[in-house]
Design a protein around this motif. Structure first.
Motif, PDB file in Angstrom:
ATOM      1  N   THR A   1       0.840  -1.198   0.000  1.00  0.00           N
ATOM      2  CA  THR A   1       0.000   0.000   0.000  1.00  0.00           C
ATOM      3  C   THR A   1       0.873   1.244   0.000  1.00  0.00           C
ATOM      4  O   THR A   1       1.943   1.274   0.621  1.00  0.00           O
ATOM      5  N   LEU A   2       0.416   2.265  -0.702  1.00  0.00           N
ATOM      6  CA  LEU A   2       1.042   3.587  -0.693  1.00  0.00           C
ATOM      7  C   LEU A   2      -0.059   4.588  -0.410  1.00  0.00           C
ATOM      8  O   LEU A   2      -0.915   4.829  -1.245  1.00  0.00           O
ATOM      9  N   ASP A   3      -0.052   5.119   0.796  1.00  0.00           N
ATOM     10  CA  ASP A   3      -1.119   5.999   1.267  1.00  0.00           C
ATOM     11  C   ASP A   3      -0.607   7.427   1.281  1.00  0.00           C
ATOM     12  O   ASP A   3       0.451   7.714   1.854  1.00  0.00           O
ATOM     13  N   VAL A   4      -1.352   8.336   0.644  1.00  0.00           N
ATOM     14  CA  VAL A   4      -0.947   9.736   0.557  1.00  0.00           C
ATOM     15  C   VAL A   4      -1.980  10.613   1.242  1.00  0.00           C
ATOM     16  O   VAL A   4      -3.169  10.561   0.924  1.00  0.00           O
ATOM     17  N   GLU A   5      -1.512  11.407   2.195  1.00  0.00           N
ATOM     18  CA  GLU A   5      -2.332  12.395   2.882  1.00  0.00           C
ATOM     19  C   GLU A   5      -1.733  13.767   2.607  1.00  0.00           C
ATOM     20  O   GLU A   5      -0.621  13.861   2.087  1.00  0.00           O
ATOM     21  N   PRO A   6      -2.442  14.849   2.932  1.00  0.00           N
ATOM     22  CA  PRO A   6      -1.900  16.185   2.641  1.00  0.00           C
ATOM     23  C   PRO A   6      -0.503  16.426   3.205  1.00  0.00           C
ATOM     24  O   PRO A   6       0.298  17.123   2.590  1.00  0.00           O
ATOM     25  N   ARG A   7      -0.198  15.842   4.380  1.00  0.00           N
ATOM     26  CA  ARG A   7       1.105  16.076   5.001  1.00  0.00           C
ATOM     27  C   ARG A   7       1.816  14.774   5.360  1.00  0.00           C
ATOM     28  O   ARG A   7       2.663  14.751   6.249  1.00  0.00           O
ATOM     29  N   ARG A   8       1.493  13.694   4.664  1.00  0.00           N
ATOM     30  CA  ARG A   8       2.091  12.428   5.049  1.00  0.00           C
ATOM     31  C   ARG A   8       2.076  11.449   3.878  1.00  0.00           C
ATOM     32  O   ARG A   8       1.129  11.420   3.091  1.00  0.00           O
ATOM     33  N   VAL A   9       3.122  10.622   3.787  1.00  0.00           N
ATOM     34  CA  VAL A   9       3.205   9.540   2.815  1.00  0.00           C
ATOM     35  C   VAL A   9       3.577   8.269   3.574  1.00  0.00           C
ATOM     36  O   VAL A   9       4.561   8.259   4.331  1.00  0.00           O
ATOM     37  N   ILE A  10       2.794   7.197   3.396  1.00  0.00           N
ATOM     38  CA  ILE A  10       3.035   5.941   4.098  1.00  0.00           C
ATOM     39  C   ILE A  10       3.147   4.817   3.071  1.00  0.00           C
ATOM     40  O   ILE A  10       2.220   4.562   2.318  1.00  0.00           O
ATOM     41  N   LEU A  11       4.295   4.160   3.048  1.00  0.00           N
ATOM     42  CA  LEU A  11       4.503   2.996   2.191  1.00  0.00           C
ATOM     43  C   LEU A  11       4.627   1.758   3.067  1.00  0.00           C
ATOM     44  O   LEU A  11       5.356   1.766   4.062  1.00  0.00           O
ATOM     45  N   HIS A  12       3.906   0.704   2.691  1.00  0.00           N
ATOM     46  CA  HIS A  12       4.026  -0.561   3.414  1.00  0.00           C
ATOM     47  C   HIS A  12       4.104  -1.702   2.411  1.00  0.00           C
ATOM     48  O   HIS A  12       3.190  -1.920   1.620  1.00  0.00           O
ATOM     49  N   VAL A  13       5.224  -2.395   2.417  1.00  0.00           N
ATOM     50  CA  VAL A  13       5.415  -3.601   1.624  1.00  0.00           C
ATOM     51  C   VAL A  13       5.665  -4.722   2.633  1.00  0.00           C
ATOM     52  O   VAL A  13       6.728  -4.771   3.252  1.00  0.00           O
ATOM     53  N   PRO A  14       4.689  -5.600   2.854  1.00  0.00           N
ATOM     54  CA  PRO A  14       4.820  -6.613   3.906  1.00  0.00           C
ATOM     55  C   PRO A  14       6.128  -7.382   3.835  1.00  0.00           C
ATOM     56  O   PRO A  14       6.554  -7.816   2.764  1.00  0.00           O
ATOM     57  N   SER A  15       6.789  -7.523   4.981  1.00  0.00           N
ATOM     58  CA  SER A  15       8.029  -8.276   5.148  1.00  0.00           C
ATOM     59  C   SER A  15       9.199  -7.691   4.357  1.00  0.00           C
ATOM     60  O   SER A  15      10.220  -8.349   4.183  1.00  0.00           O
ATOM     61  N   LEU A  16       9.061  -6.433   3.894  1.00  0.00           N
ATOM     62  CA  LEU A  16      10.128  -5.861   3.081  1.00  0.00           C
ATOM     63  C   LEU A  16      10.418  -4.406   3.457  1.00  0.00           C
ATOM     64  O   LEU A  16      11.515  -4.098   3.923  1.00  0.00           O
ATOM     65  N   TYR A  17       9.433  -3.503   3.266  1.00  0.00           N
ATOM     66  CA  TYR A  17       9.682  -2.085   3.505  1.00  0.00           C
ATOM     67  C   TYR A  17       8.549  -1.438   4.301  1.00  0.00           C
ATOM     68  O   TYR A  17       7.380  -1.771   4.115  1.00  0.00           O
ATOM     69  N   ASP A  18       8.927  -0.475   5.144  1.00  0.00           N
ATOM     70  CA  ASP A  18       7.988   0.415   5.818  1.00  0.00           C
ATOM     71  C   ASP A  18       8.576   1.815   5.811  1.00  0.00           C
ATOM     72  O   ASP A  18       9.709   2.025   6.276  1.00  0.00           O
ATOM     73  N   LEU A  19       7.825   2.770   5.284  1.00  0.00           N
ATOM     74  CA  LEU A  19       8.269   4.157   5.231  1.00  0.00           C
ATOM     75  C   LEU A  19       7.113   5.065   5.620  1.00  0.00           C
ATOM     76  O   LEU A  19       6.001   4.912   5.114  1.00  0.00           O
ATOM     77  N   ASP A  20       7.361   6.000   6.531  1.00  0.00           N
ATOM     78  CA  ASP A  20       6.339   6.945   6.983  1.00  0.00           C
ATOM     79  C   ASP A  20       6.960   8.330   6.981  1.00  0.00           C
ATOM     80  O   ASP A  20       7.718   8.696   7.877  1.00  0.00           O
TER      81      ASP A  20
END
Length: 332
Positions: free
Chosen positions: A261-280
């Motif tokens: 999932t790649l979730d985009v909010e006005p002041r935030r970006v959240i990437l989640h790749v299970p068992s691989l990457y997490d970025l907030d």
């Protein structure tokens, strides 16, 4: 290259389960999870409060709303045997292109109170409406969906949730929150108005390096532990009227995308790749206090400049999952 599309979710309440935190933890605060009592808080106090992460004490109640929306991708076609294997959490075979899984979108945490007036947290887990009837009619499938929801909440928030759950006699704790999300178009089946084919899937497979780190197996519904994820590096540029964020994902494969999932909010970006990457990436947190900015190859000045720019364009956001180039490009 897999293109993501921006979709609006207006979740319809389904049912609610109640759990609690098994151990203390700390999660980043976002613009959507202020306590309701901050409505009349002075702006200078609220500004300082926005940089304070949420401390989750052991035993805090967490209400998980199971909700439905047609804009969440449906599960792919699958035989009953494949569905049963997914429900049992059996290992996914990368050579099996017919693996069955259930996409789900998880919201940010929200503050609330329980019936006794004690603090609690609420989170929405939104599934496609096509699985609604089976979830409500079959106890085993419902248990599978609840476990999937709990594991996705744990993966996204790092809160360890108790499996001694309750079932409040409510459709949802509060109203599920409408939100804008980015979804890979290839998750939607051919013929669906949101479907986008991945024309480079074969090329990506041909270019895969035999010496590259072996990718984590795709979770078929029941997720594996996210403890081995790490934070990818990223950069940004001001690309005409869009902010371009490039995230380095050297181990990403086509097989990871359906559960990412790649979730985009006005002041935030959240990437989640299970068992691989997490970025907030939280643009409301000072760069020198946000560990995620230490992973950006931009330095303190560049981080400050990014935070001073306008809000991200959520409605016009576009993302490209360039597997062959080992990068995700977000324009927002």
């Amino acid at each position: 290259m897999s293109s993501s599309i921006s979709l609006t979710l207006n979740p319809v309440p389904g049912f609610c389960v109640k759990s609690n935190a098994l151990q203390p933890t700390v999660v980043p605060r976002t613009a959507t999870n202020y306590p309701s009592s901050t409505t009349n808080t002075p702006s200078d106090v609220l500004g300082a409060f926005s940089n304070t992460p949420i401390t989750i004490p052991k035993g805090l109640k967490v209400f998980v709303n199971i909700a439905w929306d047609t804009n969440v991708p449906p599960p792919p076609p699958g035989s009953e045997d494949e569905i049963q294997k997914a429900m049992r959490g059996e290992d996914y075979d990368e050579s099996n292109s017919g693996g069955w899984f259930v996409p789900v979108v998880v919201s940010d945490l929200r503050h609330d109170k329980d019936k006794a007036g004690q603090p609690a947290l609420v989170v929405d887990c939104v599934f496609n409406t096509t699985i609604k009837s089976r979830t409500l009619e079959e106890a085993d499938f419902k248990a599978f969906i609840i476990e999937l929801a709990l594991q996705r909440v744990e993966s996204q928030t790092s809160i360890l949730l108790s499996r001694q759950i309750g079932s409040p006699n409510i459709a949802s704790k509060g109203k599920p929150v409408a939100r804008q999300v980015l979804v890979p178009g290839l998750l939607f089946p051919p013929g669906h108005p949101h479907h986008k084919s991945d024309t480079k899937a074969i090329l990506v497979q041909e270019l895969a390096s035999p010496t590259a780190t072996a990718p984590a197996p795709r979770a078929k519904g029941i997720l594996k532990s996210a403890s081995n994820t790490h934070t990818p590096t990223w950069t940004w540029t001001n690309d005409q009227r869009k902010i371009r964020i490039m995230i380095d994902v050297p181990n990403l494969t086509h097989a990871h995308i359906p559960n990412s999932t790649l979730d985009v909010e006005p002041r935030r970006v959240i990437l989640h790749v299970p068992s691989l990457y997490d970025l907030d990436i939280n643009l409301d947190v000072a760069p020198d206090t946000d560990p995620m900015f230490r992973h950006g190859r931009l330095g303190g000045e560049g981080a400050t400049q990014l935070k001073r720019l306008r809000d991200l364009d959520v409605d016009g956001a576009k993302a490209e999952w360039r597997v062959a180039e080992k990068v995700i490009v977000l324009l927002a």
